[in-house]
Structures are given as structure tokens and as C-alpha cells.
Motif scaffolding. Structure first.
Motif, PDB file in Angstrom:
ATOM      1  N   TRP A 116      43.725  28.548  46.125  1.00 15.49           N
ATOM      2  CA  TRP A 116      42.752  27.734  46.849  1.00 15.49           C
ATOM      3  C   TRP A 116      42.094  28.505  47.986  1.00 15.49           C
ATOM      4  O   TRP A 116      40.958  28.207  48.358  1.00 15.49           O
ATOM      5  N   LEU A 117      42.789  29.494  48.535  1.00 17.99           N
ATOM      6  CA  LEU A 117      42.160  30.346  49.545  1.00 17.99           C
ATOM      7  C   LEU A 117      40.999  31.120  48.934  1.00 17.99           C
ATOM      8  O   LEU A 117      39.905  31.212  49.530  1.00 17.99           O
ATOM      9  N   LEU A 118      41.211  31.665  47.747  1.00 19.79           N
ATOM     10  CA  LEU A 118      40.145  32.416  47.082  1.00 19.79           C
ATOM     11  C   LEU A 118      38.996  31.492  46.678  1.00 19.79           C
ATOM     12  O   LEU A 118      37.818  31.820  46.883  1.00 19.79           O
TER      13      LEU A 118
ATOM     14  N   LEU B  95      41.209  31.056  39.892  1.00 19.51           N
ATOM     15  CA  LEU B  95      41.566  30.120  38.823  1.00 19.51           C
ATOM     16  C   LEU B  95      42.240  30.811  37.648  1.00 19.51           C
ATOM     17  O   LEU B  95      43.111  30.237  36.997  1.00 19.51           O
ATOM     18  N   LEU B  96      41.854  32.046  37.369  1.00 17.61           N
ATOM     19  CA  LEU B  96      42.336  32.730  36.181  1.00 17.61           C
ATOM     20  C   LEU B  96      43.618  33.524  36.402  1.00 17.61           C
ATOM     21  O   LEU B  96      44.430  33.650  35.481  1.00 17.61           O
ATOM     22  N   CYS B  97      43.799  34.059  37.605  1.00 18.05           N
ATOM     23  CA  CYS B  97      44.807  35.105  37.794  1.00 18.05           C
ATOM     24  C   CYS B  97      45.937  34.772  38.758  1.00 18.05           C
ATOM     25  O   CYS B  97      46.933  35.496  38.791  1.00 18.05           O
ATOM     26  N   VAL B  98      45.793  33.740  39.581  1.00 20.86           N
ATOM     27  CA  VAL B  98      46.725  33.528  40.691  1.00 20.86           C
ATOM     28  C   VAL B  98      47.644  32.350  40.391  1.00 20.86           C
ATOM     29  O   VAL B  98      47.169  31.248  40.082  1.00 20.86           O
ATOM     30  N   ARG B  99      48.956  32.594  40.505  1.00 27.50           N
ATOM     31  CA  ARG B  99      49.931  31.528  40.286  1.00 27.50           C
ATOM     32  C   ARG B  99      50.192  30.730  41.566  1.00 27.50           C
ATOM     33  O   ARG B  99      50.396  29.528  41.507  1.00 27.50           O
ATOM     34  N   LYS B 100      50.215  31.393  42.712  1.00 23.86           N
ATOM     35  CA  LYS B 100      50.511  30.714  43.970  1.00 23.86           C
ATOM     36  C   LYS B 100      49.347  29.821  44.366  1.00 23.86           C
ATOM     37  O   LYS B 100      48.218  30.286  44.518  1.00 23.86           O
TER      38      LYS B 100
ATOM     39  N   ALA C 250      47.375  35.383  34.340  1.00 22.98           N
ATOM     40  CA  ALA C 250      48.262  35.625  35.478  1.00 22.98           C
ATOM     41  C   ALA C 250      49.491  36.403  35.023  1.00 22.98           C
ATOM     42  O   ALA C 250      50.076  36.133  33.974  1.00 22.98           O
ATOM     43  N   GLY C 251      49.888  37.403  35.834  1.00 21.91           N
ATOM     44  CA  GLY C 251      51.056  38.208  35.517  1.00 21.91           C
ATOM     45  C   GLY C 251      50.759  39.449  34.712  1.00 21.91           C
ATOM     46  O   GLY C 251      51.650  40.283  34.512  1.00 21.91           O
TER      47      GLY C 251
ATOM     48  N   ALA D 236      45.267  41.114  35.746  1.00 18.41           N
ATOM     49  CA  ALA D 236      45.305  40.137  36.836  1.00 18.41           C
ATOM     50  C   ALA D 236      45.730  40.786  38.148  1.00 18.41           C
ATOM     51  O   ALA D 236      45.217  40.441  39.224  1.00 18.41           O
ATOM     52  N   PHE D 237      46.667  41.730  38.079  1.00 17.00           N
ATOM     53  CA  PHE D 237      47.111  42.434  39.290  1.00 17.00           C
ATOM     54  C   PHE D 237      45.950  43.190  39.920  1.00 17.00           C
ATOM     55  O   PHE D 237      45.711  43.103  41.134  1.00 17.00           O
ATOM     56  N   VAL D 238      45.206  43.938  39.110  1.00 18.71           N
ATOM     57  CA  VAL D 238      44.074  44.708  39.627  1.00 18.71           C
ATOM     58  C   VAL D 238      42.973  43.774  40.134  1.00 18.71           C
ATOM     59  O   VAL D 238      42.391  43.995  41.199  1.00 18.71           O
TER      60      VAL D 238
END
Length: 383
Positions: free
Chosen positions: A141-143, A131-136, A69-70, A74-76
Motif C-alpha cells: 500500500w505504500l507503493l 500489486l504484483l510483487c509485494v507480499r507485505k 512475488a518471491g 520480483a526482487f529486482v
């Protein structure tokens, strides 16, 4: 669990398991056992190859505990996941929801749905990226939720299994090596997946009373849900053995599989002499058997193993994010190789090329994680 670092764990053992279960499930007609024994022999050879010096190994699991994340990767990857999420919503908004309207129409792709489905089919990546890339937490959980709920709504057992497999493998690879494997969570994922899988099978095709294969007591005495699992696991080796015994050849199926838009890859309703027209799967290597006979099938087994080893080697030494997504895909198609073709198809190649292009695009982005001079060493990006 060093076995999880070996490529053969994801191909040889599932193949041996499916072949062994096929021997127990069916009263095999004369000649059918030769094809199944051929697959089992290839699996044993792969186990031996993994023991050779210099063979491919996954990195130590601690490498996968890095902070994705960050980073630019992860952004892409998150942008890609949001695009897939959008296509999932389009699929549900523009076309009938299969689970609600007609579960038996799961394969209907008229009206342009097949084009949207090319993207929404990649919904299995959403849980892993979440699980790997999202901090929020809400977005994560939406993904994860979309990646698991969407396949159920469109009655797609394969994408559901791929999403659950990705979650389980990510949990295993990112665990603290000083702690035991999270067996309880993995068992819960497997139990939930098997239950939903059996239920979807009943909704899609109804009861299995019309399937007239030479089943043994292991199958006939099993509950309906277990019968679906047994059939799903063993039908591929059974049909492989049947076609090998008949020495039937037809290269068109392989051509349609690897050449985009060249024709249908469906085996149902064709001239392939299957024992049951509704049980029309035959392992990943079935098209090569049809096209080039037993030696073609053997060559495809080792070609898939080499492709898997390539995906494993790409994870060393950095355990990059897109390398991990490629490995998750290759590991899954290898685990599913005893059932039906998913590796040697043009959409699988498209996904791997897309991952390589996204990794290249991420490398061109400014590194937002790098610190200004005098503020310490720059943090490591996922590239």
C-alpha cells in the motif's frame, strides 16, 4: 473480453474515439477535417490488421495469475520500486511542493530538479509493482499510495493517469476468467481519475475562458470539469488537422524529441501556427507530420502499432514480469497517442531498455525459489 487481447484495442479505438469526439466538439474550419480523417483511416486499417492470421495476441488472462512475488524478477523490481520511491521523497524534500506552493509552476525544473524527475517520473510503476510483487501489505500500500499521491502533489496529470491505467489493467489481466470483469472497481478508478484530473487542470491553468477555438454546443454547454476532459481528448486531433491543412513543416521538434539534450520539446512559444497558443498538443504523430508531412505521420502510426505488437509478443508464452511492465507502458502511450507524444521519446526508450536490463540482471541472480533435489519440481521463476 477477447478484444482486450488485441493490440488495436489500445491504439485504434482510442484514436477513433478522439477523432469522433473532435468532430462533435469543434466547428472545423475548411481543410481541418482532412487531417482528422487521415488519423481515423489509419485506425480503421489497424483494426483490419489485427484480424489477419498470425497477428499478435495477449496470452490468456490466466497466465497473468502466476505468483510473481518471491521470484528473482520480483526482487529486482521491488528494489527498483524502492529506488523510485526514494527519488519521489527527494523531489518533495528538496524542492517546493507544487500543489501547495504554486500549481501553475508545474513545469519549472530549475536547480537540478529535472535530473531527479527523470527517476521520480517512473512513479507510475509503483502501484503495478506493489500489486504484483509485494507480499507485505504495508509495503504494497505504500507503493500504491505513493504512485498515486506523488503525481497529485507535483501536479502531474499524466503520471496520475498512467498509474491508474496500470492498476486497472493489472486488475483486468489477473482476474479469474470464470468471473466477470471487475467493472465496478474499474469504473471507480476511472471516475476518481477523471475528477482529480479535472481538478488538477483547474489548479494548473485556471478556467478555460481564454481558449478561443471554434467550439460547438457540446463543449460550450458542458460543466467546467467536463470541458477539461473534452479539451484533453480532442485538442490533439484538432491541432493535427490544423497543421496538416496549413502544410507547415518544422523537423526540429521531432529531433529534440528523439535526441537526448538536443533542445526543448515544448511547442508553446514556438513558431508553430497553432490556433490557440495555450492548447499546444497534437497527438503522438504530430512531430512526424511537422517533419515529413502526412506520409510521415501515417508511417509513425504503423510504427507505433508494430512496437505495441512487439511488446505483446514478448509476453508469450511466460507472461514475464518485466515484459508485463513494458506492455503496460506501451499500452498506456498508445491509449494516450491521440493527445501528445509519449512513445517516440528518448525517455520511453530508456524505460524499456531499463526493463530489459533488469530482466537480464534477475536471470543472473541465484534462484531462491528452486527446491533442493528430492523435494519436488522447482517452482517457476518470472524469467
Amino acid at each position: 473480453m477477447n478484444a482486450l487481447r488485441l493490440p488495436s484495442t489500445y491504439l485504434a479505438w482510442p484514436l477513433l474515439f478522439a477523432c469522433g469526439l473532435a468532430w462533435l466538439t469543434y466547428d472545423l474550419p475548411p481543410g481541418y477535417g482532412e487531417g482528422i480523417a487521415l488519423l481515423a483511416g489509419c485506425a480503421v486499417a489497424l483494426l483490419a490488421l489485427d484480424r489477419l492470421p498470425g497477428s499478435a495476441r495477449l496470452p490468456e488472462f490466466g497466465r497473468f495469475r502466476r505468483h510473481y512475488a518471491g521470484t528473482r524478477d520480483a526482487f529486482v523490481a521491488t528494489a527498483f520500486a524502492l529506488a523510485v520511491l526514494g527519488f519521489c521523497l527527494l523531489d518533495l524534500a528538496l524542492f517546493p511542493v507544487t500543489l501547495v506552493d504554486d500549481p501553475s509552476a508545474y513545469a519549472t525544473m530549475a536547480g537540478g530538479r529535472e535530473h531527479i524527475r527523470h527517476i521520480s517520473d517512473m512513479c507510475w510503476t509503483l502501484p503495478a509493482i506493489g500489486l504484483l510483487c509485494v507480499r507485505k501489505r504495508w509495503l504494497r500500500w505504500l507503493l500504491v499510495g505513493t504512485g498515486l499521491v506523488f503525481p497529485v502533489l507535483v501536479v502531474d496529470r499524466n503520471r496520475l493517469c498512467a498509474g491508474l491505467f496500470a492498476i486497472a489493467l493489472v486488475l483486468v489481466l489477473r482476474r479469474d476468467e470464470e468471473r466477470p470483469l471487475p467493472w465496478k472497481r474499474i469504473a471507480l478508478i476511472a471516475l476518481a481519475g477523471a475528477s482529480v484530473f479535472s481538478l488538477i487542470g483547474l489548479l494548473r491553468s485556471g478556467p478555460l475562458t481564454g481558449v478561443t477555438l471554434p467550439f460547438r454546443t457540446l463543449y460550450t454547454a458542458a460543466p467546467q470539469g467536463i470541458k477539461w476532459l473534452l479539451l484533453y481528448i480532442t485538442a490533439g486531433p484538432y491541432n493535427f488537422g490544423a497543421i496538416e491543412a496549413r502544410q507547415y513543416h518544422d523537423a526540429s521538434f521531432l529531433i529534440h524529441q528523439v535526441v537526448p539534450m538536443s533542445g526543448s520539446v515544448a511547442t508553446a512559444g514556438t513558431g508553430i501556427p497553432l490556433d490557440s497558443p495555450t492548447v499546444n498538443v497534437g497527438t503522438e504523430f504530430f512531430p512526424f507530420l511537422l517533419a515529413w508531412g502526412p506520409w510521415g505521420a501515417v508511417a509513425s502510426v504503423f510504427a507505433l502499432y508494430a512496437w505495441l505488437c512487439w511488446s505483446v509478443r514478448r509476453l508469450r508464452p511466460s507472461a514475464s514480469l518485466f515484459g508485463l511492465l513494458i506492455f503496460l507502458r506501451m499500452a498506456y502511450v498508445c491509449v494516450m497517442a491521440p493527445f501528445a507524444p509519449q512513445a517516440f521519446i528518448w525517455t520511453n526508450v530508456d524505460f524499456i531498455v531499463l526493463c530489459l536490463l533488469m530482466q537480464l540482471a534477475a536471470a543472473w541472480l541465484p534462484d531462491r525459489t528452486a527446491r533442493a533435489p528430492g523435494q519436488g519440481a522447482p517452482s517457476t521463476s518470472a524469467t
